[in-house]
Design a protein around this motif. Structure first.
Motif, PDB file in Angstrom:
ATOM      1  N   UNK A 271       0.833  -1.202   0.000  1.00 20.63           N
ATOM      2  CA  UNK A 271       0.000   0.000   0.000  1.00 20.63           C
ATOM      3  C   UNK A 271       0.872   1.259   0.000  1.00 20.63           C
ATOM      4  N   UNK A 272       0.402   2.278  -0.675  1.00 17.25           N
ATOM      5  CA  UNK A 272       1.121   3.560  -0.765  1.00 17.25           C
ATOM      6  C   UNK A 272       2.514   3.379  -1.360  1.00 17.25           C
ATOM      7  N   UNK A 273       2.600   2.486  -2.326  1.00 19.24           N
ATOM      8  CA  UNK A 273       3.879   2.235  -3.004  1.00 19.24           C
ATOM      9  C   UNK A 273       4.312   3.474  -3.785  1.00 19.24           C
ATOM     10  N   UNK A 274       5.586   3.826  -3.685  1.00 20.54           N
ATOM     11  CA  UNK A 274       6.114   4.991  -4.391  1.00 20.54           C
ATOM     12  C   UNK A 274       7.175   4.551  -5.385  1.00 20.54           C
ATOM     13  N   UNK A 275       7.489   5.452  -6.311  1.00 19.88           N
ATOM     14  CA  UNK A 275       8.527   5.155  -7.295  1.00 19.88           C
ATOM     15  C   UNK A 275       9.877   5.004  -6.606  1.00 19.88           C
ATOM     16  N   UNK A 276      10.051   5.681  -5.478  1.00 19.00           N
ATOM     17  CA  UNK A 276      11.301   5.553  -4.720  1.00 19.00           C
ATOM     18  C   UNK A 276      11.438   4.142  -4.147  1.00 19.00           C
ATOM     19  N   UNK A 290      10.946   6.062 -13.461  1.00 17.94           N
ATOM     20  CA  UNK A 290       9.831   6.811 -14.050  1.00 17.94           C
ATOM     21  C   UNK A 290       9.973   6.897 -15.567  1.00 17.94           C
ATOM     22  N   UNK A 291      11.180   7.187 -16.010  1.00 22.20           N
ATOM     23  CA  UNK A 291      11.474   7.256 -17.450  1.00 22.20           C
ATOM     24  C   UNK A 291      11.164   5.925 -18.129  1.00 22.20           C
ATOM     25  N   UNK A 292      11.538   4.831 -17.498  1.00 20.96           N
ATOM     26  CA  UNK A 292      11.328   3.499 -18.057  1.00 20.96           C
ATOM     27  C   UNK A 292       9.833   3.190 -18.195  1.00 20.96           C
ATOM     28  N   UNK A 293       9.074   3.511 -17.158  1.00 17.58           N
ATOM     29  CA  UNK A 293       7.627   3.251 -17.186  1.00 17.58           C
ATOM     30  C   UNK A 293       6.948   4.140 -18.212  1.00 17.58           C
ATOM     31  N   UNK A 297       6.184   1.595 -21.147  1.00 23.24           N
ATOM     32  CA  UNK A 297       4.862   1.089 -20.774  1.00 23.24           C
ATOM     33  C   UNK A 297       3.745   2.069 -21.123  1.00 23.24           C
ATOM     34  N   UNK A 298       4.103   3.236 -21.663  1.00 22.94           N
ATOM     35  CA  UNK A 298       3.122   4.242 -22.080  1.00 22.94           C
ATOM     36  C   UNK A 298       2.155   4.570 -20.945  1.00 22.94           C
ATOM     37  N   UNK A 299       2.695   4.780 -19.756  1.00 21.90           N
ATOM     38  CA  UNK A 299       1.855   5.081 -18.597  1.00 21.90           C
ATOM     39  C   UNK A 299       2.677   5.830 -17.559  1.00 21.90           C
ATOM     40  N   UNK A 300       1.978   6.493 -16.639  1.00 17.80           N
ATOM     41  CA  UNK A 300       2.698   7.057 -15.510  1.00 17.80           C
ATOM     42  C   UNK A 300       2.786   5.999 -14.409  1.00 17.80           C
ATOM     43  N   UNK A 301       3.493   6.302 -13.343  1.00 18.88           N
ATOM     44  CA  UNK A 301       3.759   5.293 -12.311  1.00 18.88           C
ATOM     45  C   UNK A 301       2.470   4.793 -11.666  1.00 18.88           C
ATOM     46  N   UNK A 302       1.580   5.715 -11.329  1.00 20.52           N
ATOM     47  CA  UNK A 302       0.333   5.338 -10.658  1.00 20.52           C
ATOM     48  C   UNK A 302      -0.514   4.430 -11.530  1.00 20.52           C
TER      49      UNK A 302
END
Length: 362
Positions: A271-276, A290-293, A297-302
């Protein structure tokens, strides 16, 4: 046979008009793209209703209501244009002044209605407006060319988007392929038949009526039931400086590590997973993750994380061993931190509310 065709046209057009109204109302409140899909559906539903009227000779009846005066092909070019913009351009916003593009259609409806009312009330033998070459050019020919230009623009946007997906190594699923091209192909086919009938005077309008009856309302229902169906995934604009900064990383290898972390290790359940948090597990810079996703993956992290969470919930809903758990319990196990967030994300990813998904499944 003719009676059956007339009934089919009447039912389909009535259904289409109700659906177009629902789409317009929904578009004014929520997804703006539904508004323009509704306007397109409105024009084509009236076309079917007009075909019904000619089939049963309703137009010549003294007690007939001249509904055909409310139709304007001039609605189609701007509606296709704005539908294309809203479903392919991230962040595109419809402005109030854009309503001016619909002014010609409003003028046409007012002139046709006034002309018809004067002829009926006075009994004067007025000629048809279509007998005027200028009127025919503006209301019959220009909409064809305008719609063709809008579809050309729509097609270019789709091709560019498709190429961008390939460049970002994004897997084009069958569902996404249908989302990309189904509505465009339908509108293109309709426009080609329409142009052949008007410009070349080919006897193709019977075929157009069949195409409208069979396919049009399917797209309308999809757009109403799933507002995001025709909205394509966003491809972020990656800055060249970021590409240079991360050139020493093997994107393909790091993407495999990232997917393994989520698919096998189920990191999304946190829960509340972050890119960090993800970057720390992979021992990579957060900005590179973030750049990789974004690029692969054509999406933001969330959106990326929530996609795995929704898949996990659906997988457990199909597992008899998990049927003793509530929907909220499954959502919390998948990493969602509240029922409202889960409901919103689930509908965004599947086009259905969780309760409706369960009902259909049963």
């Amino acid at each position: 046979m003719e009676t059956g065709k007339a009934i089919a046209f009447l039912l389909a057009s009535g259904q289409g008009l109700l659906l177009s109204l629902a789409l317009v109302v929904k578009g004014l409140r929520q997804e703006r793209s539904n508004l323009f899909l509704g306007l397109i559906l409105y024009v084509l539903a009236l076309e079917l209703l007009n075909a019904w009227g000619m089939q049963v000779r309703y137009h010549s009846s003294p007690a007939s209501i001249p509904f055909w005066n409310l139709q304007s092909y001039l609605l189609l070019p701007p509606s296709v244009w704005f539908l294309a913009q809203l479903t392919t351009t991230p962040g595109y916003a419809f402005r109030q002044k854009d309503w001016l593009f619909y002014l010609p259609a409003v003028v046409e409806v007012l002139v046709r209605s006034g002309w018809s009312f004067y002829r009926r009330s006075t009994g004067a033998p007025l000629p048809s407006l279509l007998d005027n070459s200028g009127w025919f050019l503006v209301t019959e020919l220009l909409p064809i060319f305008g719609t063709a230009i809008a579809l050309w623009f729509y097609g270019r946007k789709l091709v560019f988007f498709h190429r961008s997906l390939k460049e970002h190594a994004f897997r084009l699923s069958f569902s996404l392929f249908v989302r990309l091209y189904s509505l465009f192909c339908f509108l293109l086919l309709t426009t080609v038949i329409w142009a052949a009938g008007v410009l070349l005077e080919w006897p193709v309008f019977a075929g157009l009526e069949i195409v409208l009856t069979l396919f049009l309302f399917a797209f309308g229902y999809i757009g109403y039931a799933n507002p995001v169906f025709f909205t394509l995934p966003v491809l972020p604009d990656v800055k060249s400086s970021e590409k240079v900064e991360f050139h020493h990383y093997d994107d393909t290898k790091q993407l495999e590590r990232l997917q393994t972390l989520f698919r096998q290790d189920a990191l999304y359940t946190q829960s509340k997973l972050t890119v960090e948090d993800v970057a720390k597990r992979l021992q990579l810079p957060p900005r590179y993750v973030s750049y990789l996703i974004n690029t692969r993956c054509a999406a933001n992290f969330t959106h990326f994380v929530n996609g795995f969470r929704v898949e996990a919930v659906i997988r457990k809903l199909n597992d008899p061993a998990e049927h003793h758990k509530t929907l909220l319990a499954l959502a919390l196990e998948a990493g969602f931190n509240s029922k409202s967030t889960f409901n919103q994300v689930f509908k965004h990813h599947t086009g259905q509310a969780p309760s409706h998904f369960l009902l259909v499944k049963k």
